[in-house]
Design a protein around this motif. Structure first.
Motif, short mmCIF file in Angstrom:
data_model
loop_
_atom_site.label_atom_id
_atom_site.label_comp_id
_atom_site.label_asym_id
_atom_site.label_seq_id
_atom_site.Cartn_x
_atom_site.Cartn_y
_atom_site.Cartn_z
N TYR A 6 58.77 35.96 -42.21
CA TYR A 6 59.39 35.75 -43.41
C TYR A 6 60.56 35.40 -43.68
N HIS A 17 60.42 36.30 -54.14
CA HIS A 17 60.36 36.89 -52.40
C HIS A 17 59.45 37.68 -52.30
N ILE A 21 56.11 38.20 -49.53
CA ILE A 21 56.19 39.57 -49.18
C ILE A 21 54.74 40.62 -49.63
N GLU A 22 54.43 40.43 -50.27
CA GLU A 22 53.27 41.61 -50.47
C GLU A 22 52.19 40.94 -49.96
N SER A 25 51.77 40.98 -46.20
CA SER A 25 51.98 41.49 -45.49
C SER A 25 50.54 41.67 -45.49
N VAL A 33 60.52 39.77 -42.57
CA VAL A 33 61.35 39.42 -43.04
C VAL A 33 62.74 39.62 -42.72
N THR A 58 60.73 46.82 -50.45
CA THR A 58 59.83 46.55 -49.13
C THR A 58 59.56 48.29 -48.68
N VAL A 64 56.11 46.25 -43.06
CA VAL A 64 56.54 45.77 -43.29
C VAL A 64 58.17 46.30 -42.86
#
Ligand code: ADP
Length: 160
Positions: A6, A17, A21-22, A25, A33, A58, A64
């Motif tokens: 990402y 953002h 990400i959540e 993932s 990331v 994160t 991640v």
């Protein structure tokens, strides 16, 4: 193992953002990331600050990883063994540029696909530049930035 990247400037990271990400993932075994540095793009937050904020938001998220790169994205993805680039799409205005980038990246690295995730409905209007503008004019940015980095973001914006 399915690895995705990402990429972004994350200047600064926002709740929009973090939402991507959540969600991403949960789709891949590993999500990198990638804070992309580009000498031609001036940022308010330096690379180290952006990386630190990404690590902070994160923290504890399984699978991640936060990394930084100044490479061409297609080359970086190849080096990291990633087959997918994740992008968040807000409005149609994001689409044209992102579509062109997806095709160019695939041309440069034919094994690379781009996966677009629609922005969360609460984050369609949100961008890093809006956060910087609202913050610089003294507006409340607490609804836009993850609580863990709010103090840092406010400090840097105020000093600018
Ligand atoms: P911006 O476009 O806000 O300057 P970046 O360049 O850091 O941010 O964006 C990195 C990625 O995150 C891009 O794929 C972008 O479309 C996506 N993105 C940015 N803001 C949001 C948001 N509010 N919701 C979903 N995706 C977003």
């Amino acid at each position: 193992m399915k690895i995705a990247i990402y990429p972004g400037s994350f200047d600064p990271p926002t709740l929009g953002h973090l939402d991507i990400i959540e969600r991403a993932s949960g789709i891949f075994d590993r999500l990198i990331v990638a804070c992309m540095t580009n000498r031609r793009k001036k940022t308010l937050f330096c690379t180290e600050e952006r990386l630190e904020m990404l690590r902070e938001i994160t923290k504890g998220m399984a699978g991640v990883e936060v990394d930084g790169s100044g490479e061409l994205l297609a080359a970086y993805a190849k080096r990291r063994g990633a087959a997918v680039i994740v992008k968040g799409l807000r409005a149609m205005s994001d689409f044209e540029m992102e579509f062109q980038m997806a095709l160019l990246n695939r041309k440069m690295n034919p094994e690379l696909d781009t996966l677009f995730l629609a922005a969360g409905d609460r984050f369609h209007y949100l961008s890093s530049s809006a956060v910087k503008e609202i913050g610089a004019l003294g507006g409340d940015i607490s609804d836009f930035v993850p609580p863990a980095i709010l103090g840092k973001v406010k400090d840097v914006i105020c000093q600018a």
